[in-house]
Design a protein around this motif. Structure first.
Motif, PDB file in Angstrom:
ATOM      1  N   TYR A  23       0.855  -1.190   0.000  1.00  0.00           N
ATOM      2  CA  TYR A  23       0.000   0.000   0.000  1.00  0.00           C
ATOM      3  C   TYR A  23       0.891   1.240   0.000  1.00  0.00           C
ATOM      4  N   TRP A  24       0.328   2.328  -0.521  1.00  0.00           N
ATOM      5  CA  TRP A  24       1.070   3.586  -0.553  1.00  0.00           C
ATOM      6  C   TRP A  24       1.196   4.167   0.850  1.00  0.00           C
ATOM      7  N   VAL A  25       2.382   4.603   1.207  1.00  0.00           N
ATOM      8  CA  VAL A  25       2.603   5.394   2.417  1.00  0.00           C
ATOM      9  C   VAL A  25       2.831   6.855   2.029  1.00  0.00           C
ATOM     10  N   ALA A  26       3.648   7.064   1.014  1.00  0.00           N
ATOM     11  CA  ALA A  26       3.918   8.422   0.535  1.00  0.00           C
ATOM     12  C   ALA A  26       4.384   8.350  -0.910  1.00  0.00           C
ATOM     13  N   PHE A  27       4.253   9.476  -1.615  1.00  0.00           N
ATOM     14  CA  PHE A  27       4.614   9.526  -3.021  1.00  0.00           C
ATOM     15  C   PHE A  27       5.033  10.947  -3.358  1.00  0.00           C
ATOM     16  N   SER A  28       6.044  11.095  -4.214  1.00  0.00           N
ATOM     17  CA  SER A  28       6.537  12.413  -4.600  1.00  0.00           C
ATOM     18  C   SER A  28       6.127  12.734  -6.034  1.00  0.00           C
ATOM     19  N   PRO A  29       5.123  13.567  -6.226  1.00  0.00           N
ATOM     20  CA  PRO A  29       4.696  13.919  -7.593  1.00  0.00           C
ATOM     21  C   PRO A  29       5.806  14.595  -8.387  1.00  0.00           C
ATOM     22  N   SER A  30       6.642  15.415  -7.732  1.00  0.00           N
ATOM     23  CA  SER A  30       7.682  16.129  -8.476  1.00  0.00           C
ATOM     24  C   SER A  30       8.717  15.158  -9.035  1.00  0.00           C
ATOM     25  N   VAL A  31       9.050  14.110  -8.284  1.00  0.00           N
ATOM     26  CA  VAL A  31       9.988  13.102  -8.787  1.00  0.00           C
ATOM     27  C   VAL A  31       9.326  12.289  -9.898  1.00  0.00           C
ATOM     28  N   ILE A 430      13.053  22.330   9.029  1.00  0.00           N
ATOM     29  CA  ILE A 430      13.953  21.221   8.758  1.00  0.00           C
ATOM     30  C   ILE A 430      13.299  19.950   9.299  1.00  0.00           C
ATOM     31  N   LEU A 431      13.849  18.817   8.915  1.00  0.00           N
ATOM     32  CA  LEU A 431      13.315  17.544   9.413  1.00  0.00           C
ATOM     33  C   LEU A 431      13.920  17.263  10.783  1.00  0.00           C
ATOM     34  N   ARG A 432      13.310  17.829  11.790  1.00  0.00           N
ATOM     35  CA  ARG A 432      13.774  17.595  13.161  1.00  0.00           C
ATOM     36  C   ARG A 432      13.414  16.172  13.583  1.00  0.00           C
ATOM     37  N   ASN A 433      14.270  15.589  14.401  1.00  0.00           N
ATOM     38  CA  ASN A 433      14.069  14.194  14.802  1.00  0.00           C
ATOM     39  C   ASN A 433      12.714  13.965  15.464  1.00  0.00           C
ATOM     40  N   HIS A 434      12.288  14.900  16.297  1.00  0.00           N
ATOM     41  CA  HIS A 434      11.030  14.668  17.013  1.00  0.00           C
ATOM     42  C   HIS A 434       9.832  14.728  16.068  1.00  0.00           C
ATOM     43  N   LEU A 435       9.942  15.500  14.985  1.00  0.00           N
ATOM     44  CA  LEU A 435       8.868  15.538  13.992  1.00  0.00           C
ATOM     45  C   LEU A 435       8.812  14.226  13.220  1.00  0.00           C
ATOM     46  N   ALA A 436       9.990  13.741  12.829  1.00  0.00           N
ATOM     47  CA  ALA A 436      10.039  12.454  12.129  1.00  0.00           C
ATOM     48  C   ALA A 436       9.501  11.339  13.024  1.00  0.00           C
ATOM     49  N   GLN A 437       9.856  11.380  14.303  1.00  0.00           N
ATOM     50  CA  GLN A 437       9.413  10.332  15.219  1.00  0.00           C
ATOM     51  C   GLN A 437       7.896  10.343  15.385  1.00  0.00           C
ATOM     52  N   ALA A 438       7.321  11.530  15.458  1.00  0.00           N
ATOM     53  CA  ALA A 438       5.859  11.630  15.583  1.00  0.00           C
ATOM     54  C   ALA A 438       5.176  11.066  14.341  1.00  0.00           C
ATOM     55  N   ALA A 439       5.737  11.343  13.167  1.00  0.00           N
ATOM     56  CA  ALA A 439       5.166  10.817  11.929  1.00  0.00           C
ATOM     57  C   ALA A 439       5.301   9.301  11.872  1.00  0.00           C
ATOM     58  N   ILE A 440       6.433   8.790  12.337  1.00  0.00           N
ATOM     59  CA  ILE A 440       6.663   7.342  12.344  1.00  0.00           C
ATOM     60  C   ILE A 440       5.665   6.645  13.258  1.00  0.00           C
ATOM     61  N   GLU A 450       0.588  12.330   8.834  1.00  0.00           N
ATOM     62  CA  GLU A 450       1.682  13.171   9.323  1.00  0.00           C
ATOM     63  C   GLU A 450       2.896  13.074   8.405  1.00  0.00           C
ATOM     64  N   VAL A 451       3.126  11.907   7.824  1.00  0.00           N
ATOM     65  CA  VAL A 451       4.204  11.775   6.833  1.00  0.00           C
ATOM     66  C   VAL A 451       3.933  12.718   5.672  1.00  0.00           C
ATOM     67  N   GLN A 452       2.709  12.728   5.204  1.00  0.00           N
ATOM     68  CA  GLN A 452       2.360  13.540   4.047  1.00  0.00           C
ATOM     69  C   GLN A 452       2.349  15.025   4.379  1.00  0.00           C
ATOM     70  N   THR A 453       1.963  15.375   5.620  1.00  0.00           N
ATOM     71  CA  THR A 453       2.024  16.775   6.038  1.00  0.00           C
ATOM     72  C   THR A 453       3.469  17.257   6.103  1.00  0.00           C
ATOM     73  N   LEU A 454       4.332  16.458   6.700  1.00  0.00           N
ATOM     74  CA  LEU A 454       5.748  16.822   6.752  1.00  0.00           C
ATOM     75  C   LEU A 454       6.336  16.948   5.353  1.00  0.00           C
ATOM     76  N   GLN A 455       5.972  16.046   4.467  1.00  0.00           N
ATOM     77  CA  GLN A 455       6.446  16.126   3.087  1.00  0.00           C
ATOM     78  C   GLN A 455       6.058  17.473   2.485  1.00  0.00           C
ATOM     79  N   GLN A 456       4.837  17.874   2.690  1.00  0.00           N
ATOM     80  CA  GLN A 456       4.352  19.155   2.154  1.00  0.00           C
ATOM     81  C   GLN A 456       5.133  20.324   2.732  1.00  0.00           C
TER      82      GLN A 456
END
Length: 488
Positions: A23-31, A430-440, A450-456
């Motif tokens: 299943y999709w978790v995240a996708f980069s339209p620009s790539v 920036i991708l701070r560790n605590h933000l990445a951890q919350a998304a994980i 949250e992964v998709q919000t951080l990506q945005q």
């Protein structure tokens, strides 16, 4: 241009191993647009077959067939010691698409997996996906992340986790370790083929030089010197600067236990497996220089085709000595820009170094402090500035602020012009560790929002994005000590 050296001493056919119910978790339209994948209204591929390809479950989508997936062999130095033969233990190169290599990370065992399972887990894959795209948005050379596909398949690390496959692209994933591998085997034929491939596809200017292999080394070294200066300027710590993780194109690759600085510590270690601090923030330039010395040693036989051993060593040594000069020049340029200084003055380096020492002594937030400096005016008075409250030694920072404001007097830009330029080089997000951890943690509960919000957010790191203001804040006290290991 895919890795097109053929033979079982170079690469091995490696069909991906399917995962159940992807299943999709995240996708980069620009790539996706870069490589010509047609998108639907939801910014995911029009052709649903792409999910299967990027999961490693099939080899056909969008009218394309990836008929020859491979994994490549390389060797390298890990934590300063020769590790011998390594290779793509978790990465499978599907092939070339629009002159970019498409690689799956975590799609199963390869010929070079050794004791590993060839899988990646959701936790580390989220971090790689987000950071690849964040670094690109910061203007730092990097591999890009196309997609992140998840599965409920169990994978054991320290605990049981779930599998994920991250698809990534780059012009090439050739690394210093490829040169080291063929040099260690004294295989001059393969070494020359590798160098010739790089020159033909990525460094054609070297052909005009009387010493094309020496010039190739010079260009690779210069790119990596500038790259590590860029890392330092945004507070990025790679975490595992082994020679096999160093790109021959000067790209940031192999995102593992990386981290961005929150509180500034010159000797910050982001990888808790790095017990000796070999890859600490302040050592990154030195270690990159060391890796270029590894590359020089590996390329020595190429120069030996036309020179004596002693002449070859002298030529490479002289070129290697240019690394710290190139690095220092780029570092000074970047930090001048961060301070809004367009002109050059003799005291600028000392001014920058005094600030960094003061920030280290008071553990000031690296990203937010530099961002805030754009608000200073040429007629500001240090004692009235909020920035001074971040520092323990007020007298010291007041003196620095006074010297900085005085330095601004020699700049021709207005305060508003300077602010605009500073806010284009000093990110707010920036991708701070605590933000990445919350998304994980949310993703591990099947919530990928949250992964998709951080990506945005991270794709526009220099914009104010007022609705996401809280994502620019430093981590709470209980999240400041987050560290990441090599486990993935």
């Amino acid at each position: 241009m895919p890795f097109n050296l053929h033979g079982d001493d170079v690469c091995q056919p490696t069909p991906p191993t399917p995962i159940p119910n992807p299943y999709w978790v995240a996708f980069s339209p620009s790539v996706a647009r870069l490589i010509g994948i047609e998108l639907g209204a939801d910014n995911f591929p029009n052709d649903p077959e792409w999910l299967g390809v990027l999961a490693g479950n099939q080899l056909n989508a969008g009218g394309l067939t990836f008929s020859n997936p491979i994994s490549t062999v390389y060797s390298g130095h890990q934590f300063g010691s020769w590790a011998g033969q390594l290779g793509d233990g978790r990465a499978i190169l599907l092939g070339d698409i629009n002159n970019l290599e498409l690689q799956l990370k975590g799609a199963g065992r390869t010929h070079y997996s050794r004791m590993g399972d060839g899988r990646a887990v959701l936790r580390s894959s989220i971090r790689e996906f987000l950071c690849s795209e964040a670094m690109h948005a910061l203007g730092i050379p990097t591999s890009r992340a196309l997609a992140l596909v998840g599965s409920k398949q169990a994978v054991r690390r320290e605990t049981m986790e779930t599998a994920a496959v991250c698809s990534r692209i780059a012009p090439s994933f050739i690394r210093v370790g490829h040169f080291e591998h063929f040099a260690s085997l004294q295989n001059i034929v393969r070494l020359k083929e590798l160098a010739d491939l790089l020159i033909a596809e990525f460094y054609p200017e070297c052909l005009a030089n009387k010493e094309p292999y020496l010039d190739l080394f010079k260009e690779i070294s210069a790119r990596n010197a500038k790259l590590v200066a860029q890392w330092q300027s945004v507070g990025f710590c790679h975490g595992v600067l082994n020679s096999d993780n160093i790109s021959a194109l000067g790209l940031t690759i192999d995102y593992g236990p990386f981290g961005f600085l929150d509180q500034f510590e010159i000797d910050h270690i982001c990888n808790h497996s790095d017990h000796g601090g070999r890859y600490a923030y302040h050592r990154q330039p030195q270690i990159m220089h060391w890796n270029m010395a590894c590359l020089a040693s590996a390329m020595l036989p190429l120069l030996g085709l036309e020179h004596s051993a002693e002449e070859s060593q002298d030529l490479l040594r002289s070129t290697l000595e240019e690394f710290p000069v190139i690095y220092a020049k780029e570092w000074q340029r970047l930090f001048r820009s961060k301070l809004g200084l367009q002109s050059k003055e003799d005291g600028d380096t000392a001014l920058i170094e005094r600030l960094l020492q003061a920030m280290h002594d008071s553990k000031v937030d690296f990203t937010n402090f530099f961002r805030s400096l754009s608000n200073l005016k040429k007629d500001s008075k240090p004692i009235e500035l909020m920035q001074r409250n971040e520092f323990i030694d007020r007298e010291n920072i007041d003196q620095w602020l006074a010297d900085y404001i005085n330095r601004l007097q020699s700049e021709v830009l207005s305060d508003e012009e300077r602010k605009g330029l500073m806010n284009q080089v000093n990110p707010k997000y920036i991708l701070r560790n605590h933000l990445a951890q919350a998304a994980i943690e949310k993703a591990q509960q099947d919530d990928f929002s949250e992964v998709q919000t951080l990506q945005q957010i991270l794709m526009q790191p220099f914009d104010e994005q007022e609705v996401f203001e809280h994502y620019s804040k430093p981590p709470p006290v209980d999240m400041q000590a987050l560290a990441v290991s090599c486990s993935s």
